[in-house]
Design an enzyme around this catalytic site. Sequence first.
Site, PDB file in Angstrom:
ATOM      1  N   ARG A   1       0.826  -1.208   0.000  1.00 46.23           N
ATOM      2  CA  ARG A   1       0.000   0.000   0.000  1.00 46.23           C
ATOM      3  C   ARG A   1       0.869   1.270   0.000  1.00 46.23           C
ATOM      4  NH1 ARG A   1      -3.344   2.694   4.617  1.00 46.23           N
ATOM      5  NH2 ARG A   1      -4.941   3.837   3.452  1.00 46.23           N
TER       6      ARG A   1
ATOM      7  N   HIS B   1       0.676   4.467  -2.458  1.00 44.78           N
ATOM      8  CA  HIS B   1       0.466   5.827  -1.962  1.00 44.78           C
ATOM      9  C   HIS B   1       1.636   6.747  -2.313  1.00 44.78           C
ATOM     10  CE1 HIS B   1      -3.034   5.226   1.105  1.00 44.78           C
ATOM     11  NE2 HIS B   1      -3.240   4.614  -0.049  1.00 44.78           N
ATOM     12  N   ASP B   2       2.829   6.178  -2.446  1.00 45.33           N
ATOM     13  CA  ASP B   2       3.959   6.982  -2.902  1.00 45.33           C
ATOM     14  C   ASP B   2       3.725   7.388  -4.353  1.00 45.33           C
ATOM     15  OD1 ASP B   2       6.430   8.247  -2.892  1.00 45.33           O
ATOM     16  OD2 ASP B   2       7.524   6.456  -3.540  1.00 45.33           O
TER      17      ASP B   2
ATOM     18  N   ASN C   1      -3.251   8.420   5.351  1.00 44.55           N
ATOM     19  CA  ASN C   1      -2.037   7.679   5.703  1.00 44.55           C
ATOM     20  C   ASN C   1      -1.816   7.493   7.199  1.00 44.55           C
ATOM     21  OD1 ASN C   1      -1.145   7.206   3.053  1.00 44.55           O
ATOM     22  ND2 ASN C   1      -0.157   9.215   2.933  1.00 44.55           N
TER      23      ASN C   1
ATOM     24  N   HIS D   1      -6.209  -5.730  -2.226  1.00 44.02           N
ATOM     25  CA  HIS D   1      -7.041  -5.793  -1.016  1.00 44.02           C
ATOM     26  C   HIS D   1      -7.348  -7.231  -0.594  1.00 44.02           C
ATOM     27  CE1 HIS D   1      -8.579  -1.360  -1.447  1.00 44.02           C
ATOM     28  NE2 HIS D   1      -7.299  -1.449  -1.137  1.00 44.02           N
ATOM     29  N   THR D   2      -6.648  -8.165  -1.151  1.00 46.90           N
ATOM     30  CA  THR D   2      -6.733  -9.556  -0.710  1.00 46.90           C
ATOM     31  C   THR D   2      -5.843  -9.785   0.517  1.00 46.90           C
ATOM     32  OG1 THR D   2      -6.254 -11.839  -1.353  1.00 46.90           O
ATOM     33  CG2 THR D   2      -4.914 -10.172  -2.355  1.00 46.90           C
TER      34      THR D   2
ATOM     35  N   ASP E   1      -4.183 -13.949  -2.966  1.00 43.60           N
ATOM     36  CA  ASP E   1      -4.922 -14.835  -3.862  1.00 43.60           C
ATOM     37  C   ASP E   1      -6.024 -14.024  -4.531  1.00 43.60           C
ATOM     38  OD1 ASP E   1      -6.709 -14.398  -1.811  1.00 43.60           O
ATOM     39  OD2 ASP E   1      -6.446 -16.374  -0.920  1.00 43.60           O
TER      40      ASP E   1
HETATM   41  C1  HEM Z   1      -8.825   1.580  -6.003  1.00 45.08           C
HETATM   42  C2  HEM Z   1      -8.672   2.506  -5.094  1.00 45.08           C
HETATM   43  C3  HEM Z   1      -8.254   2.202  -3.696  1.00 45.08           C
HETATM   44  C4  HEM Z   1      -8.853   2.643  -2.566  1.00 45.08           C
HETATM   45  C5  HEM Z   1     -10.051   3.575  -2.489  1.00 45.08           C
HETATM   46  C6  HEM Z   1      -8.144   2.067  -1.462  1.00 45.08           C
HETATM   47  C7  HEM Z   1      -8.438   2.308  -0.127  1.00 45.08           C
HETATM   48  C8  HEM Z   1      -7.897   1.620   0.936  1.00 45.08           C
HETATM   49  C9  HEM Z   1      -8.274   1.782   2.311  1.00 45.08           C
HETATM   50  C10 HEM Z   1      -9.318   2.756   2.823  1.00 45.08           C
HETATM   51  C11 HEM Z   1      -7.568   0.902   3.041  1.00 45.08           C
HETATM   52  C12 HEM Z   1      -7.669   0.639   4.550  1.00 45.08           C
HETATM   53  C13 HEM Z   1      -6.830   1.611   5.323  1.00 45.08           C
HETATM   54  C14 HEM Z   1      -7.140   1.462   6.786  1.00 45.08           C
HETATM   55  O1  HEM Z   1      -8.217   1.920   7.197  1.00 45.08           O
HETATM   56  O2  HEM Z   1      -6.342   0.871   7.535  1.00 45.08           O
HETATM   57  C15 HEM Z   1      -6.717   0.188   2.143  1.00 45.08           C
HETATM   58  C16 HEM Z   1      -5.837  -0.804   2.515  1.00 45.08           C
HETATM   59  C17 HEM Z   1      -4.957  -1.409   1.661  1.00 45.08           C
HETATM   60  N1  HEM Z   1      -4.776  -1.094   0.339  1.00 45.08           N
HETATM   61 FE1  HEM Z   1      -5.973   0.059  -0.807  1.00 45.08          FE
HETATM   62  N2  HEM Z   1      -7.137   1.284  -1.924  1.00 45.08           N
HETATM   63  C18 HEM Z   1      -7.151   1.339  -3.279  1.00 45.08           C
HETATM   64  C19 HEM Z   1      -6.253   0.745  -4.131  1.00 45.08           C
HETATM   65  C20 HEM Z   1      -5.153   0.033  -3.721  1.00 45.08           C
HETATM   66  C21 HEM Z   1      -4.052  -0.340  -4.559  1.00 45.08           C
HETATM   67  C22 HEM Z   1      -3.906   0.038  -6.034  1.00 45.08           C
HETATM   68  C23 HEM Z   1      -3.193  -1.051  -3.792  1.00 45.08           C
HETATM   69  C24 HEM Z   1      -1.864  -1.664  -4.152  1.00 45.08           C
HETATM   70  C25 HEM Z   1      -1.562  -2.111  -5.350  1.00 45.08           C
HETATM   71  C26 HEM Z   1      -3.764  -1.130  -2.473  1.00 45.08           C
HETATM   72  C27 HEM Z   1      -3.236  -1.842  -1.424  1.00 45.08           C
HETATM   73  C28 HEM Z   1      -3.776  -1.888  -0.153  1.00 45.08           C
HETATM   74  C29 HEM Z   1      -3.305  -2.780   0.890  1.00 45.08           C
HETATM   75  C30 HEM Z   1      -2.244  -3.852   0.744  1.00 45.08           C
HETATM   76  C31 HEM Z   1      -4.033  -2.471   2.037  1.00 45.08           C
HETATM   77  C32 HEM Z   1      -3.870  -3.091   3.423  1.00 45.08           C
HETATM   78  C33 HEM Z   1      -2.904  -2.220   4.212  1.00 45.08           C
HETATM   79  C34 HEM Z   1      -2.512  -2.755   5.576  1.00 45.08           C
HETATM   80  O3  HEM Z   1      -2.942  -3.844   5.958  1.00 45.08           O
HETATM   81  O4  HEM Z   1      -1.761  -2.053   6.268  1.00 45.08           O
HETATM   82  N3  HEM Z   1      -4.937  -0.438  -2.455  1.00 45.08           N
HETATM   83  N4  HEM Z   1      -6.925   0.638   0.866  1.00 45.08           N
END
Ligand code: HEM
Length: 330
Positions: free
Chosen positions: A64, A68-69, A96, A195-196, A257
Amino acid sequence: MASNKLSFILSTFILVVYQCVIPLNAQLQVGFYNGVCDFVEIMIKEEVRDAFILDRGVAAGLVRMHFHDCFVRGCDGSVLIDSTPSNQAEKDAPANNPSLRGFEVIDDAKSRLEFLCPGIVSCADILAYAARDSVEITGGPGYDVPAGRRDGRISSSREASANLPSPALGVNQLIQAFANKGLRPDEMVTLSGAHTIGRSHCISFSNRLFNFNTTTTQDPSMDPSYAAQLAQQCPQGSISNPNLVVPMDPSTPTIMDTCYYDNILANRGLFTSDQTLLANPSTANQVIQNAQNPLLWQNKFADAMVRMGQIGVLTGDAGEIRANCRVINN
Ligand code: HEM
Ligand SMILES: *[C@@H]1O[C@H](CO)[C@@H](O)[C@H](O)[C@H]1NC(C)=O
C-alpha cells in the site's frame, strides 16, 4: 523464403505490439544497481522477510505504501518523508495516518545500504523493491522491478488528500483517479486485488454500516450478514478508534490470492470502492475473469505493479538520493 516471410510478419507484429504498449517511463532499468551496489535487491528481500516473520502485516503495509507513494508526486519516496514544524508531510494526511505501516522496514534497509554503498540507492527504489518482495512473500507473483528512481524533496499532506482515492468512491470516479495517473480501468481493477491482504480501520467503511443515507441505514449492495458482522466488530460509537481493525479478506488475510474478487461477487467487498466494481459492466467482467483465473490475475497484477511503479518518476539528475528516507538532504 518462407522463414524470411515469417520473420517479416513477426517483426511487423512485434513492432505493432511495441507501439501499442508505450511504457510510462522508459528510463528505469531492471538491474539498475548491478555492478554499482550489488546485493541491493537481496538485502532488501532479507529485510522484508525478517520483518514479515515478526509481523505479517508489514507486507500489506509496504504494498500500500508504494501505491500511496506513486499516486502523490510520482514514485519519488515522498511518502517516507517526516513532517517538520513548517510542513505537514504526506504520511500525516488522514489517508495515511494512522493506517500506513512498514516505515521501519524501509529505514532498516536504508541504513544497511548506506553502510554498504553510501549515496547510491534511492528511497523510492527501496520502496518499489520492498513492495515487490511483499507481493512475493504473501504468495503473489514475483516480477522484475525497473529501477533508477530518484528521491523527491517535496511531501505535502494536502497533495496526498487530493490524489489518493477515497474508499467511498464509485466506479467512474475510481476509473478517473487512475486515468489521472496514466492507468487503465482494467489496471485499476487488477490492482484493487491487493485488497486480498491486509486490514482496514473501521472508519474506512463505516459509511456503509450506519446512516448510509436518509432512507437506508445499511448499504444495500453489502451482504446483510457481512454487514451485521462488521457492525459487531466496529460498533457505531467507536468507528474512529485507531485500534479497531478488520481483515479485508477474512478467509485468507495474509495470502495474495483472488479471494478478493470472490468476495465482491458474494457482495462481501469491504469498501464502497471494492463493491462498486460490479456497478459497471466492463469492470464487473474483469472481476469475474480475475476470480475465475488466478494465474491470469497474477500476470496482470505483476504488469500493473510495474506500470504503477513508473508513475511520475524522477531520473537522471532530477531529485536526489536521500541519506535518510525520512528527511530531505541538507
Ligand atoms: C482503487 C482505489 C483504492 C482505494 C479507495 C483504497 C483504499 C484503501 C483503504 C481505505 C484501506 C484501509 C486503510 C485502513 O483503514 O487501515 C486500504 C488498505 C490497503 N490497500 Fe488500498 N485502496 C485502493 C487501491 C489500492 C491499490 C492500487 C493497492 C496496491 C496495489 C492497495 C493496497 C492496499 C493494501 C495492501 C491495504 C492493506 C494495508 C494494511 O494492511 O496495512 N490499495 N486501501
Ligand atoms: C439510499 O440508497 C438506496 C440504495 O442505494 C437508494 O435506492 C435510495 O434512492 C437512496 N436514498 C436517497 C435519499 O439517496
